[in-house]
Design a protein around this motif. Sequence first.
Motif, PDB file in Angstrom:
ATOM      1  N   LEU A 237       8.198 -95.711   4.714  1.00 35.77           N
ATOM      2  CA  LEU A 237       7.995 -94.528   5.365  1.00 35.77           C
ATOM      3  C   LEU A 237       6.884 -94.543   6.546  1.00 35.77           C
ATOM      4  CD1 LEU A 237       9.490 -91.968   4.609  1.00 35.77           C
ATOM      5  CD2 LEU A 237       7.576 -90.815   3.140  1.00 35.77           C
ATOM      6  N   GLY A 238       7.444 -93.819   7.659  1.00 36.56           N
ATOM      7  CA  GLY A 238       6.690 -93.957   8.652  1.00 36.56           C
ATOM      8  C   GLY A 238       6.740 -95.227   9.626  1.00 36.56           C
ATOM      9  N   GLU A 239       7.048 -96.252   9.119  1.00 36.24           N
ATOM     10  CA  GLU A 239       7.260 -97.660   9.749  1.00 36.24           C
ATOM     11  C   GLU A 239       8.565 -97.665  10.586  1.00 36.24           C
ATOM     12  OE1 GLU A 239       6.402-101.646   8.321  1.00 36.24           O
ATOM     13  OE2 GLU A 239       5.218-100.634   6.499  1.00 36.24           O
ATOM     14  N   TYR A 240       9.493 -97.191   9.815  1.00 38.69           N
ATOM     15  CA  TYR A 240      10.848 -97.071  10.314  1.00 38.69           C
ATOM     16  C   TYR A 240      11.680 -95.789  10.255  1.00 38.69           C
ATOM     17  CZ  TYR A 240       9.905-102.055   9.843  1.00 38.69           C
ATOM     18  OH  TYR A 240       9.535-103.486   9.825  1.00 38.69           O
ATOM     19  N   PRO A 241      12.656 -95.272  11.168  1.00 36.19           N
ATOM     20  CA  PRO A 241      13.244 -94.245  10.871  1.00 36.19           C
ATOM     21  C   PRO A 241      14.124 -94.373   9.494  1.00 36.19           C
ATOM     22  CG  PRO A 241      13.385 -94.504  13.248  1.00 36.19           C
ATOM     23  CD  PRO A 241      12.760 -95.748  12.558  1.00 36.19           C
ATOM     24  N   ILE A 242      14.366 -93.466   8.747  1.00 41.47           N
ATOM     25  CA  ILE A 242      15.014 -93.496   7.295  1.00 41.47           C
ATOM     26  C   ILE A 242      16.048 -92.239   7.313  1.00 41.47           C
ATOM     27  CG2 ILE A 242      14.885 -93.315   4.909  1.00 41.47           C
ATOM     28  CD1 ILE A 242      12.086 -94.688   5.099  1.00 41.47           C
ATOM     29  N   PHE A 243      17.234 -92.726   6.786  1.00 48.63           N
ATOM     30  CA  PHE A 243      18.447 -91.791   6.452  1.00 48.63           C
ATOM     31  C   PHE A 243      18.708 -92.033   5.157  1.00 48.63           C
ATOM     32  CE2 PHE A 243      22.908 -90.447   8.031  1.00 48.63           C
ATOM     33  CZ  PHE A 243      22.956 -89.168   7.161  1.00 48.63           C
ATOM     34  N   GLY A 244      18.677 -91.049   4.139  1.00 50.91           N
ATOM     35  CA  GLY A 244      19.253 -91.256   3.026  1.00 50.91           C
ATOM     36  C   GLY A 244      20.467 -90.360   2.618  1.00 50.91           C
ATOM     37  N   LEU A 344      25.558 -86.437  11.623  1.00 50.40           N
ATOM     38  CA  LEU A 344      24.441 -87.000  11.272  1.00 50.40           C
ATOM     39  C   LEU A 344      24.130 -88.315  11.402  1.00 50.40           C
ATOM     40  CD1 LEU A 344      24.370 -84.914   7.771  1.00 50.40           C
ATOM     41  CD2 LEU A 344      23.082 -84.411   9.652  1.00 50.40           C
ATOM     42  N   PHE A 345      25.110 -89.102  11.479  1.00 52.46           N
ATOM     43  CA  PHE A 345      24.814 -90.490  12.040  1.00 52.46           C
ATOM     44  C   PHE A 345      24.686 -90.569  13.394  1.00 52.46           C
ATOM     45  CE2 PHE A 345      27.895 -90.877   8.230  1.00 52.46           C
ATOM     46  CZ  PHE A 345      27.169 -92.263   7.523  1.00 52.46           C
ATOM     47  N   ASP A 346      25.030 -89.686  14.285  1.00 57.37           N
ATOM     48  CA  ASP A 346      24.546 -89.720  15.653  1.00 57.37           C
ATOM     49  C   ASP A 346      23.179 -89.320  15.798  1.00 57.37           C
ATOM     50  OD1 ASP A 346      27.021 -90.479  16.557  1.00 57.37           O
ATOM     51  OD2 ASP A 346      27.993 -88.453  16.509  1.00 57.37           O
ATOM     52  N   LEU A 349      20.566 -92.109  14.781  1.00 51.33           N
ATOM     53  CA  LEU A 349      20.687 -93.153  15.834  1.00 51.33           C
ATOM     54  C   LEU A 349      19.699 -92.530  17.013  1.00 51.33           C
ATOM     55  CD1 LEU A 349      24.337 -94.633  16.342  1.00 51.33           C
ATOM     56  CD2 LEU A 349      22.318 -95.487  15.060  1.00 51.33           C
ATOM     57  N   GLN A 350      19.913 -91.392  17.026  1.00 51.39           N
ATOM     58  CA  GLN A 350      19.056 -90.754  18.189  1.00 51.39           C
ATOM     59  C   GLN A 350      17.605 -90.590  17.960  1.00 51.39           C
ATOM     60  OE1 GLN A 350      19.743 -89.683  21.264  1.00 51.39           O
ATOM     61  NE2 GLN A 350      17.718 -89.519  21.564  1.00 51.39           N
ATOM     62  N   MET A 351      17.525 -90.352  16.449  1.00 53.05           N
ATOM     63  CA  MET A 351      15.984 -90.451  16.127  1.00 53.05           C
ATOM     64  C   MET A 351      15.494 -91.892  15.986  1.00 53.05           C
ATOM     65  SD  MET A 351      14.792 -89.944  12.029  1.00 53.05           S
ATOM     66  CE  MET A 351      14.907 -88.071  11.846  1.00 53.05           C
ATOM     67  N   ILE A 352      16.197 -93.077  15.977  1.00 54.33           N
ATOM     68  CA  ILE A 352      15.670 -94.262  16.101  1.00 54.33           C
ATOM     69  C   ILE A 352      15.522 -94.384  17.625  1.00 54.33           C
ATOM     70  CG2 ILE A 352      16.572 -96.777  16.169  1.00 54.33           C
ATOM     71  CD1 ILE A 352      17.926 -96.163  13.939  1.00 54.33           C
ATOM     72  N   ARG A 353      16.133 -94.048  18.792  1.00 53.90           N
ATOM     73  CA  ARG A 353      15.955 -94.278  20.018  1.00 53.90           C
ATOM     74  C   ARG A 353      14.607 -93.663  20.170  1.00 53.90           C
ATOM     75  NH1 ARG A 353      22.160 -92.995  20.646  1.00 53.90           N
ATOM     76  NH2 ARG A 353      23.146 -95.188  20.249  1.00 53.90           N
TER      77      ARG A 353
END
Length: 381
Positions: A237-244, A344-346, A349-353
């Motif tokens: 948690l905090g290192e990578y964006p996470i989607f559950g 929500l998948f989009d 991905l925007q959160m990741i970018r």
Amino acid sequence: MQARLLLEDGTLFTGLSFGADAQMMGEVVFNTGITGYQEVLSDPSYCGQIVTMTYPLIGNYGITRDDFEAVRPYIHGFVVRRHEEVPSNWRAQYSLGQMLKEYGIPGISDIDTRMLTRKLRHYGTMKGLITTGNERIEELAERLNISKLMTDQVARTSTQHLFSSPGEGERIVLVDFGAKSGILRELTKRGCDVVVVPHNTTAEEIRRLAPDGIQLSNGPGDPKDVPYAVKMISELLGEYPIFGICLGHQLFALACGADTTKLKFGHRGGNHPVKELSTNRCYITSQNHGYTVLEESVPDTQLSVTHINNNDRTIEGLKHNTFPAFSVQYHPEAAPGPYDSSYLFDEFLQMIRTHKKNNPQKPRQAVLSETLKGELQYAQK
């Protein structure tokens, strides 16, 4: 052939068998979907359960391999009011009954599924046993009474080996707790480079894959039965964006300090209204779960509620107040059900970018070189 369904409270239903000649025990639940019975049958989240369809006619469009949500069904029984033996659909490859026989799953038809559903709604889900044998009721009741519900469903349904679905976009590690194919399908449709890993993969093993984001899948059972997954999520948690999603949502909540509890009869169907609090917009969602995040446990965490269920006000979505991480209780990949929430998948991905832009990382080749260099030095000692 006759088939019988016995509930733990002693209620007996006698009908016709249309599946395998077998005896199986499981948790009896109901699904309110009108269509999508094949996706329901092949959803790993139903592992160990006896599924009752509330819609009266099931089997009319048959079975096609293209619509499976897993390599095989994991349910322990299928209950319908009327089973259609001859499907009428140009895509059908074989009938519902043939599929159940292929995988050794008993099915029972011609019983009062409305009565059964009302009983489950009133008293809650309960253990049940389907049999095509001629055992005495007293013997079946004793067997049902001493039996225990499964607690290792995640291990039974998860992949046992890492595999990849290559793409040119963001690298997503999909942690398989019993994932539906729809999640992988939605990610690959967006060009993601997906690496699917087993349920017990550690945080360090995920770091070695150098992901851009982590997708926590759906899955069966109680989230508290997989504490190792909670540990892995809390470390990343905090290192990578996470989607559950679904079970992934519950595990994410536990990793953040919230708590979960079992619902009386769960949410299973393709027509559950969910309200997004930021916009007041209502989405019709596909759901399949028996547990929920306790509302009173959220204020003591760094989580905020983003979605609620319009039927019973249970929590349907969470986000972390500091880290790039969010989750939903329902299925944005649908299958079956509406695709209202695939956006929500989009957003993931925007959160990741955004995260990558604000936190530039070393190129993957550099990370790999450092890892190999460290292993070489260790080997030389």
